[in-house]
Design a protein around this motif. Structure first.
Motif, PDB file in Angstrom:
ATOM      1  N   UNK A 214     -29.474 -34.574 -20.494  1.00 18.97           N
ATOM      2  CA  UNK A 214     -28.347 -34.951 -19.323  1.00 18.97           C
ATOM      3  C   UNK A 214     -27.278 -34.765 -19.818  1.00 18.97           C
ATOM      4  N   UNK A 215     -26.757 -35.032 -21.038  1.00 15.73           N
ATOM      5  CA  UNK A 215     -25.365 -35.169 -21.526  1.00 15.73           C
ATOM      6  C   UNK A 215     -25.111 -34.335 -22.910  1.00 15.73           C
ATOM      7  N   UNK A 216     -25.016 -32.947 -22.817  1.00 16.79           N
ATOM      8  CA  UNK A 216     -24.943 -31.971 -23.743  1.00 16.79           C
ATOM      9  C   UNK A 216     -23.846 -32.491 -24.718  1.00 16.79           C
ATOM     10  N   UNK A 217     -22.654 -33.209 -23.948  1.00 15.89           N
ATOM     11  CA  UNK A 217     -21.405 -33.228 -24.965  1.00 15.89           C
ATOM     12  C   UNK A 217     -21.969 -34.457 -25.977  1.00 15.89           C
ATOM     13  N   UNK A 218     -22.610 -35.541 -25.231  1.00 15.45           N
ATOM     14  CA  UNK A 218     -22.822 -36.377 -25.985  1.00 15.45           C
ATOM     15  C   UNK A 218     -23.989 -36.209 -27.315  1.00 15.45           C
ATOM     16  N   UNK A 219     -24.806 -35.176 -26.938  1.00  9.31           N
ATOM     17  CA  UNK A 219     -25.766 -34.822 -27.777  1.00  9.31           C
ATOM     18  C   UNK A 219     -25.031 -33.991 -28.851  1.00  9.31           C
ATOM     19  N   UNK A 220     -24.127 -33.317 -28.544  1.00 13.32           N
ATOM     20  CA  UNK A 220     -23.196 -32.455 -29.793  1.00 13.32           C
ATOM     21  C   UNK A 220     -22.385 -33.411 -30.489  1.00 13.32           C
ATOM     22  N   UNK A 221     -21.897 -34.511 -29.805  1.00  7.72           N
ATOM     23  CA  UNK A 221     -21.205 -35.420 -30.566  1.00  7.72           C
ATOM     24  C   UNK A 221     -21.900 -36.332 -31.517  1.00  7.72           C
ATOM     25  N   UNK A 222     -23.389 -36.857 -30.836  1.00  2.00           N
ATOM     26  CA  UNK A 222     -24.145 -37.600 -31.908  1.00  2.00           C
ATOM     27  C   UNK A 222     -24.591 -36.578 -33.157  1.00  2.00           C
ATOM     28  N   UNK A 223     -24.779 -35.368 -32.873  1.00  2.00           N
ATOM     29  CA  UNK A 223     -25.210 -34.676 -33.897  1.00  2.00           C
ATOM     30  C   UNK A 223     -24.109 -34.475 -35.012  1.00  2.00           C
ATOM     31  N   UNK A 224     -22.864 -34.503 -34.492  1.00  2.00           N
ATOM     32  CA  UNK A 224     -21.742 -34.542 -35.640  1.00  2.00           C
ATOM     33  C   UNK A 224     -21.834 -35.576 -36.585  1.00  2.00           C
TER      34      UNK A 224
END
Lengths: 402, 223
Positions: free
Chosen positions: A361-371
């Motif tokens: 649901x939160x692609x930005x959270x997913x990307x930030x967590x990935x970083x």
């Protein structure tokens, strides 16, 4: 010799290569010997292929010896391995004898001279009987010793206590021993086929070949088909997510031909999957490093929903590829997955489904967590950190000796 | 100011930690308290300070291992919060810090008796570290050189000069601030005082590094 360390300059944390060179100066002129039971196959051999030349480049005269053995020896050590990891085994007197005989024979053949010797895992542990005077010997245990079969551990322990130190991958694997026990996490090599950068075309080509379309988010678990890895729980989590989110599930693991329980678990997984075209069960050979790399890079979220785990290097590999990991709250997963930072730790299929949905649901959270995941792996789980700790160990033991 | 040269250079040393497992495990808070009392000072130091070296650029739940374990594994959020707010830079001596941690846990257990024996499958494992210091061969004489070196050195050097210097080497201001203020150094007591404060902000090591570089930039641009 082509300098290898410089290749890590842009990959490891800032200043690491210079730090390693300076640290290496303190260990320069020392000699180190690694002994294990196989030159190829398995995580220990994989990492030694890189660590040995790196240590040599830093001025530590490093050799690597491999013991050889008979079928009875390998059968015995496989049973030791299973027993030490908590699976009940019947070990006969003949097996213990074969183990000791083989270690004695190897002691006659191998050159065991070095300032510091690191003996990996139980197979060559009895070589301590032949250790040259004035040298420092370390037993490096890579396996999960948290619940060993006591009789087998007591047998092995009689040899381990004669080492100068032991090294474990997690504190919970440490045992009651009268020698210092050090903690060194395993590592991955960011330049290996399993972890190196891949071009998008390369990833597309490999996924096409594996028959995995990239038309929707991919959830991935890479692991043997083993009950402790809970692949059926992963399918359950996927089903819960699938009610609301279109996605694919890939379960990629080794073939299970020599493991009756593995075949049983695989059958259970295939039963749970039924005919869902969005679930892909891939049986890959142990050499499928680039395939695993491509799958991990193509995935949106990586799962490691184990109920029991050693260190869990598949988690490390995923973090390094910038993927948040949803993992079982056990063993080395808890060291690697910082809840809410590099992924989420869970205790049930429902928990896994909840956090998969949150990340989808939160692609930005997913990307930030990935970083965050990638940076965490960079600082803590790359081979450069491993190298640093081995150098540290040489320096520390030499300091104690003098 | 930009050109002012110290009488004595600042030399950067980094460090690494070799971790030793002590084989002491606590499965509940009462046992945790007992083991904190008997653990070597090096172990208390490791669980309250080395966090910074292990999480150099990001922060986990709390900046000390006791608080994180209590909150995550012993499932005691109140005690986790009380331990989590402890600032190791408030203490000049590891025994003072140990005493404070023990007082907090003991007080909590007096009021929350059920918490004392609630066990967990993931025990708290006591570890201590052996620090190996490494001379990076970098010497600086001016504020500009200092600023540039701080921004590029391996992060262990930041830890060594800020944390190790305070607790293990008893340089309570930390090495950076000492040199910045000293007459043999740059003689900048105001900047040094600000650098001391950086440790108190609850930042990660990379955060501390960034803040120190910014403070140096402010002085350099004002001169």
């Amino acid at each position: 010799m082509v300098p290898m360390l410089a290749q890590y300059r842009d990959i490891a944390p800032k200043g690491t290569v210079e730090f390693l060179r300076r640290l290496g100066e303190r260990a320069q002129g020392k000699s180190m010997l690694h002994v294990n039971s196989t030159r190829y196959g398995g995580g220990v051999a994989e990492i030694l292929h890189r660590l040995v030349p790196l240590l040599a480049e830093l001025g530590v005269n490093t050799r690597w010896e491999v013991i050889s053995g008979t079928d009875v020896f390998y059968k015995a050590t496989k049973s030791f391995h299973n027993a030490l990891q908590g699976t009940k085994q019947r070990i006969t007197t003949e097996m213990y004898d074969a183990y000791l005989h083989c270690n004695r024979e190897n002691a006659k053949q191998l050159n065991l001279e070095a300032d510091v010797a690191m003996v990996h895992d139980p197979q060559p542990a009895a070589l301590i009987d032949a250790h040259p005077q004035g040298t420092r010997w370390i037993w490096r245990c890579h396996i999960d010793l948290s619940t060993p079969q006591r009789a087998v551990w007591q047998f092995l322990r009689a040899y381990v206590v004669r080492y100068d130190a032991a090294v474990f991958s997690l504190p919970k694997f440490a045992q009651r021993l009268p020698i210092p026990q050090f903690l060194i996490y395993p590592s991955i090599d960011p330049l290996s086929d399993k972890n190196r950068e891949l071009m998008p075309e390369e990833i597309n080509h490999i996924l096409q070949r594996l028959g995995v379309p990239q038309d929707k988010p991919i959830l991935l678990q890479v692991s043997r088909f083993d009950r402790f890895k809970d692949p059926v729980g992963v399918v359950e989590a996927y089903r819960l997510v699938k009610k609301s989110h279109d996605c694919r599930l890939v379960l990629a693991g080794g073939t299970a031909t020599d493991d009756p329980e593995g075949a049983e678990v695989l059958a259970e997984v295939q039963g749970a999957v039924e005919m869902d075209p969005d679930v892909h069960v891939l049986l890959l050979p142990p050499t499928a490093n680039i395939e695993i790399n491509a799958l991990q890079r193509a995935a949106s979220i990586v799962l490691q929903k184990s109920t029991r785990e050693g260190f869990g290097l598949t988690v490390t590999e995923a973090l390094w590829k910038g993927k948040p990991v949803i993992g079982g709250e056990t063993g080395g997963i808890t060291v690697q997955v910082i809840h809410g930072q590099t992924g989420y730790t869970v205790n049930s299929p429902e928990g896994a489904a909840f956090y998969i949905k949150r990340l989808l649901n939160e692609p930005e959270l997913l990307a930030a967590m990935g970083r965050q995941a990638k940076e965490y792996a960079r600082h803590r789980f790359l081979i450069t950190r491993h190298l640093q700790e081995y150098l540290g160990l040489i320096i520390h033991l030499s300091r104690r000796a003098s | 100011m930009m050109d002012y040269r110290a009488k004595q250079p600042f030399r950067f040393f980094s460090c690494m930690e070799l971790r030793e497992i002590l084989g002491k495990r606590a499965r509940d808070e009462q046992r945790l308290l007992e083991l904190i009392e008997e653990a070597p000072a090096d172990s208390i130091y490791y669980h309250t300070h080395s966090y910074y070296l292990r999480h150099p650029y990001t922060q986990s739940l709390y900046p000390n291992d006791f608080a994180t374990w209590v909150a995550l594994h012993a499932q005691d959020r109140i005690l986790g919060e009380r331990l989590g707010v402890l600032d190791p830079f408030d203490f000049d001596d590891i025994e003072e810090l140990r005493g404070e941690i023990m007082a907090i846990i003991a007080d909590h257990l007096d009021h929350e008796r059920a918490a004392a024996s609630r066990t967990t499958d993931e025990p708290f494992e006591f570890v201590r570290s052996h620090v190996i210091e490494v001379d990076l061969g970098i010497e600086v004489m001016t504020l500009r050189e200092f600023r540039d070196a701080v921004s590029r050195v391996e992060v262990g050097a930041v830890y060594n000069h800020l944390c190790e210097a305070r607790m293990r080497k008893r340089q309570l201001w930390g090495d950076f601030a000492y040199w910045l203020s000293a007459e043999m150094g740059l003689g900048l007591p105001d900047l040094a005082a600000q650098v001391v404060q950086v440790g108190r902000l609850g930042l990660s090591l990379e955060g501390m590094r960034e803040r120190i570089v910014t403070l140096c930039d402010q002085v350099l641009s004002a001169s």
